[in-house]
Design an enzyme around this catalytic site. Structure first.
Site, PDB file in Angstrom:
ATOM      1  CB  SER A 235      37.994  43.506  34.216  1.00 18.84           C
ATOM      2  OG  SER A 235      39.284  43.601  33.637  1.00 18.84           O
ATOM      3  CG  PHE A 236      40.523  40.527  37.048  1.00 19.80           C
ATOM      4  CD1 PHE A 236      41.051  39.403  37.652  1.00 19.80           C
ATOM      5  CD2 PHE A 236      39.391  40.353  36.250  1.00 19.80           C
ATOM      6  CE1 PHE A 236      40.483  38.135  37.470  1.00 19.80           C
ATOM      7  CE2 PHE A 236      38.815  39.103  36.061  1.00 19.80           C
ATOM      8  CZ  PHE A 236      39.363  37.999  36.672  1.00 19.80           C
ATOM      9  CD1 TRP A 237      45.864  45.900  37.684  1.00 17.55           C
ATOM     10  CD2 TRP A 237      44.522  44.780  36.288  1.00 17.55           C
ATOM     11  NE1 TRP A 237      46.666  45.222  36.780  1.00 17.55           N
ATOM     12  CE2 TRP A 237      45.867  44.535  35.914  1.00 17.55           C
ATOM     13  CE3 TRP A 237      43.499  44.172  35.543  1.00 17.55           C
ATOM     14  CZ2 TRP A 237      46.211  43.732  34.858  1.00 17.55           C
ATOM     15  CZ3 TRP A 237      43.841  43.365  34.473  1.00 17.55           C
ATOM     16  CH2 TRP A 237      45.189  43.148  34.155  1.00 17.55           C
TER      17      TRP A 237
ATOM     18  CD  GLU B  33      35.849  39.856  33.409  1.00 14.72           C
ATOM     19  OE1 GLU B  33      36.976  40.371  33.263  1.00 14.72           O
ATOM     20  OE2 GLU B  33      35.521  38.798  32.851  1.00 14.72           O
TER      21      GLU B  33
ATOM     22  CG  ASP C  12      32.203  39.961  26.227  1.00 13.08           C
ATOM     23  OD1 ASP C  12      32.010  39.148  27.148  1.00 13.08           O
ATOM     24  OD2 ASP C  12      33.330  40.186  25.740  1.00 13.08           O
TER      25      ASP C  12
END
Length: 326
Positions: free
Chosen positions: A174-176, A212, A31
């Site tokens: 991210s996700f969700w 994400e 990252d």
């Protein structure tokens, strides 16, 4: 690991007596983001207290061992995110109003009880001759927090962007429910009245939303939203890739090259694993240094058995204004 709590309610890492560093043209990072001050480039990435490295040319990097970028982690992070200790994720950094602002992610795997913290500093010139971290970070508290069973979004993976009005915004998530966009005020905290919207999602199999690591880059009157699809952090089993969409305004909507809204699953492929050098690649950032636009991310190196290494590429712009990675 034992910790000492200071009188100002910070959790303090043990002192490093002899800092060690090494120079490499192939830093192992996860990252990564970059900043430049004077004639030096600084790279921040996920790690214990955040990992840091410095370079004069972005080719060879001095990586400091056991010298966390955040040598003090505020105690509020542990109250907000049960189970979070000192492994800090996915920072972002920006120079605004003559000050450096850095956001960082506090979370635990697989949960969306998370927090994005904020620190600020006058300068990034970080090291004394013996390798001690000399940046004077000021704790600015949390920018945004999410809580499981309360929020259907995840407060990780922050990225700052200055909007067309000259004010800061934050993309994260991210996700969700996918990638979130919020408006900030002059203190780099949530503006009032609150503004939050989902600007990218990708629902697969009727349930998962593997998107994400947003990053917005401004170029030639457009805002370009880069996001990572699929799965990181699995070594040679990783499936990360980066897609992009664009908008004339920071608030979106962000459309891909086929005019599909990224909030409805759109995204034009930018980079993926070539299966020769990298099994997968993702969590990107983009910068203009001097007269050159560059794209960075981490790639899961096949030669290094899936280890995560820095990837740097030049951005070439097509006639109709889309980024291609050289």
């Amino acid at each position: 690991m034992n910790r000492l709590v200071s009188i100002v309610s910070f959790v303090v890492f043990p002192l490093v007596v002899q800092a060690q560093s090494f120079v490499t043209d192939r830093p192992m990072v996860h990252d990564p983001v970059m900043a430049r001050e004077g004639n030096m480039y600084y790279m921040m990435s996920t790690g214990r207290g955040l990992q840091m490295a410095e370079s004069a040319d972005r080719k060879t990097w001095r990586v400091w061992r056991d010298v966390p970028l955040l040598d003090e982690i505020p105690a509020w992070t542990h109250d907000s995110v049960p189970g979070f200790r000192d492994h800090v994720w996915a920072p972002d950094i920006i120079r605004w109003q003559d000050r450096w602002w850095m956001a960082y992610s506090c979370s635990t795997f697989g949960k969306n009880t998370s927090a994005i913290g904020l620190v600020s500093a006058d300068s990034l010139r970080p090291l004394s001759a013996d390798g001690r971290n000399m940046i004077k970070w000021r704790d600015e508290g949390p920018i945004v927090c999410s809580k499981g069973k309360r929020d259907n979004w995840n407060a990780i993976d922050p990225n700052f962007i200055i909007g067309e009005d000259g004010m800061p915004w934050l993309v994260f998530g991210s996700f969700w429910d996918g990638i979130q966009l919020v408006r900030l005020d002059s203190t780099m905290h949530m503006a009032r009245p609150a503004y939050q919207r989902t600007i990218a999602r990708r629902v697969t199999n009727g349930r998962e939303n593997p998107v994400e690591a947003p990053f917005v880059f401004r170029h030639d009157g457009w805002f370009y939203l880069f996001v990572s699809w699929d799965y990181c952090c699995r070594g040679m089993e990783s499936t990360y890739k980066v897609v992009v969409g664009r908008s004339r305004t920071v608030a979106g909507p962000y459309l891909d090259r086929d005019d599909k809204d990224m909030a409805e699953g759109g995204g034009t492929l930018v980079i993926e694993g070539d299966k020769k050098r990298y099994e997968a690649a993702g969590h990107s950032a983009a910068y203009r240094f001097d007269d050159e636009d560059i794209f960075i991310c981490h790639g899961y190196s096949i030669a290094d058995k899936g280890a995560s290494v820095l990837v740097q590429k030049k951005i070439k712009w097509t006639e109709d204004g889309w980024p291609e990675i050289e």
